[in-house]
Structures are given as structure tokens and as C-alpha cells.
Write an enzyme that holds these catalytic residues in place. Structure first.
Site, PDB file in Angstrom:
ATOM      1  N   THR A  89     -12.870  -8.700   2.871  1.00  0.00           N
ATOM      2  CA  THR A  89     -12.169  -7.467   3.216  1.00  0.00           C
ATOM      3  C   THR A  89     -13.168  -6.320   3.144  1.00  0.00           C
ATOM      4  OG1 THR A  89     -11.538  -6.872   0.952  1.00  0.00           O
ATOM      5  CG2 THR A  89     -10.066  -8.374   2.137  1.00  0.00           C
ATOM      6  N   ASP A 127       0.909   2.720   4.104  1.00  0.00           N
ATOM      7  CA  ASP A 127      -0.505   3.042   3.952  1.00  0.00           C
ATOM      8  C   ASP A 127      -0.698   4.541   4.175  1.00  0.00           C
ATOM      9  OD1 ASP A 127      -3.296   2.573   3.629  1.00  0.00           O
ATOM     10  OD2 ASP A 127      -3.069   0.614   4.582  1.00  0.00           O
ATOM     11  N   TYR A 135     -12.503  -0.421 -11.852  1.00  0.00           N
ATOM     12  CA  TYR A 135     -11.806  -1.486 -11.141  1.00  0.00           C
ATOM     13  C   TYR A 135     -11.393  -2.589 -12.111  1.00  0.00           C
ATOM     14  CZ  TYR A 135     -11.004  -4.859  -7.316  1.00  0.00           C
ATOM     15  OH  TYR A 135     -10.451  -5.759  -6.443  1.00  0.00           O
ATOM     16  N   ASN A 184      -0.205  -4.015  -2.965  1.00  0.00           N
ATOM     17  CA  ASN A 184      -1.492  -4.536  -2.537  1.00  0.00           C
ATOM     18  C   ASN A 184      -2.563  -3.457  -2.389  1.00  0.00           C
ATOM     19  OD1 ASN A 184      -3.270  -6.538  -0.973  1.00  0.00           O
ATOM     20  ND2 ASN A 184      -2.840  -5.007   0.608  1.00  0.00           N
TER      21      ASN A 184
END
Length: 268
Positions: free
Chosen positions: A189, A41, A154, A89
């Protein structure tokens, strides 16, 4: 080629976006199986702390940096000896949803959500092949199958990621690698934080991150090459059924046969 290592002691998994909602839930599921998890990350104190709390190894990664993807996979192999599964991810959405199209933001979303997947597959493929095979699991979205008018970037990125998974599946199968896409609907999330109040006002159910993580584990253990798994509240995890396109016809009305050189290996 040796048999792919299943999720368990001795196997190593890399998760990009590893300290976010899905990444945290998935790390917990894999660690419970004894998997060595490397969470990749952005390099922040918060992300490092989350990885440590979860018992995962942390590596800094901007998935939009092609060379950085290669370097992270090399680091994983150097430190852990192998790579059995890559969970691509990491992802973002647009910050606003008005009628104006912000091209800079559009390109940034596509760069991370689509090209981050392409770079990740390119980097992970040889390492997983060296381990004897394994899995690549791409976090796509229901928006890749049913585009959202509120976020064109997106939708384009996730639709492209699904197409990339389907296109690459025959090639990766030759290396003993199964690549699949996970396509959750609206999930619990941070990506829905700015519109979370709208779901609550409408009593619209969102998917727990742990349910998506279960589907991600299933994709490693039992995924079908090129499959896109839809996850919806009250529905569970189901493979999406893609409709075929009309076949070409010869002048006499017969179905035309695609030249062999143009067919994917699975059709030869």
C-alpha cells in the site's frame, strides 16, 4: 435479538480510509458479494472518483473528528437503513524515521490511528446493534505486536488499537457485535512508498492488498471476539497467541482470585 446479517445482498458496510490500498481491495471483495459499501475518506476529488469507480458510496470523513464519526454513521443509517459492519481502516505513519522524535507528528499519528478507532467504535456500536448485530474490524498492524524503532507513534497507536479491541470485545459481544483486529506485516500500500525501494533491494516479500482484504472479510464472517489476526507473506492469516501474565499469589502461595466485579463478563 435477530441474527446478524452476513456479508451479502441487504447488508451494509462502512470502510474508513475506504479509497486507500486496503479499502479499495476490500470494497471489491464486498461488492462481489453484493454488499452495499460506503467508503469514508478525506474529501478530495481523487477519493470521490475512486469510490465511484469501485461502485461504492462516498462520504467525507476525518476520523480524528469525534463528531464527524457520529454524523457519518447517522448518514449511513439514514440513506441505507442499517449498518452491519464497520471497517476502521484509516491510518497514517510518520513521514520520517530519524532519531529525533517529532511530538506533533507523533500525536497526529496517534490521533488518527488510535483515537480514530475509538471514535469509530463508539459511533458504529449502536447502529450495528440496531441492525441485529454484526462486526467491527480494526486495521492494526504487526507493529502493534512487535513495535518498530523507526516509528514510535505508529507502534503506540497500533498497539493501543489492539488492546482496545481486546478490552471492548466482551462489551460488544453483548450487543451481538464481534470486534477483531487485523495485523498485517509490510503490505503493498502507499504507506510503504517512501521505503519501497528497500524492500525491493532486499527481495523482501510484501503482502498483496487483496490478501489482507480476504482476512478482513473472514473477520466479518468467522472472526473470534477480541482476536488479533497476523498476516505474513508465506504464512497466511493466523490468530496471534497472547501470552498470559503471571497470576497474583496469596501469602500461602495459592493463585489469587480476581474480585468478581473486576472481571470481564466472559470470566464471570
Amino acid at each position: 435479538m435477530t441474527s446478524p446479517t452476513p456479508p451479502g445482498p441487504g447488508s451494509v458496510a462502512l470502510i474508513t480510509g475506504g479509497t486507500g490500498g486496503f479499502g479499495r481491495a476490500l470494497t471489491t471483495k464486498l461488492r462481489d458479494r453484493g454488499v452495499t459499501v460506503v467508503a469514508a475518506d478525506l474529501d478530495t476529488e481523487r477519493n470521490r472518483a475512486v469510490a465511484q469507480e469501485l461502485g461504492a458510496h462516498f462520504v467525507a470523513l476525518d476520523v480524528a473528528d469525534r463528531a464527524a464519526n457520529e454524523a457519518v454513521v447517522a448518514q449511513v443509517e439514514a440513506e441505507h437503513g442499517r449498518l452491519d459492519a464497520a471497517y476502521l481502516n484509516a491510518g497514517i505513519s510518520a513521514a520520517k524515521s530519524d532519531d529525533a522524535l517529532d511530538l506533533d507528528e507523533f500525536m497526529r499519528v496517534v490521533e488518527i490511528d488510535l483515537f480514530g478507532v475509538v471514535y469509530g467504535v463508539q459511533a458504529a456500536r449502536p447502529a450495528i446493534a440496531r441492525a441485529g448485530g454484526g462486526a467491527i474490524v480494526v486495521t492494526a498492524s504487526l507493529a502493534g505486536l512487535s513495535p518498530m524503532a523507526t516509528d514510535p507513534g505508529y507502534s503506540v497507536a497500533k498497539g493501543g488499537a489492539i488492546a482496545f479491541v481486546r478490552s471492548m470485545a466482551p462489551r460488544l459481544t453483548r450487543d451481538g457485535i464481534t470486534i477483531t483486529a487485523i495485523c498485517p506485516g509490510f503490505a503493498d500500500t502507499a504507506i510503504i512508498d517512501r521505503i519501497r525501494h528497500e524492500f525491493e533491494a532486499a527481495s523482501f516479500p510484501v503482502i498483496p492488498a487483496a490478501e489482507v482484504a480476504d482476512a478482513m472479510v473472514m473477520a466479518w464472517t468467522d472472526g473470534e471476539p477480541g482476536a488479533a489476526y497476523v498476516i505474513q507473506p508465506g504464512v497466511g492469516t493466523v490468530p496471534y497467541k497472547f501470552k498470559g501474565v503471571p497470576s497474583a499469589r496469596t501469602p500461602t502461595g495459592e493463585t489469587a482470585v480476581v474480585p468478581e466485579a473486576l472481571r470481564p463478563p466472559s470470566m464471570r
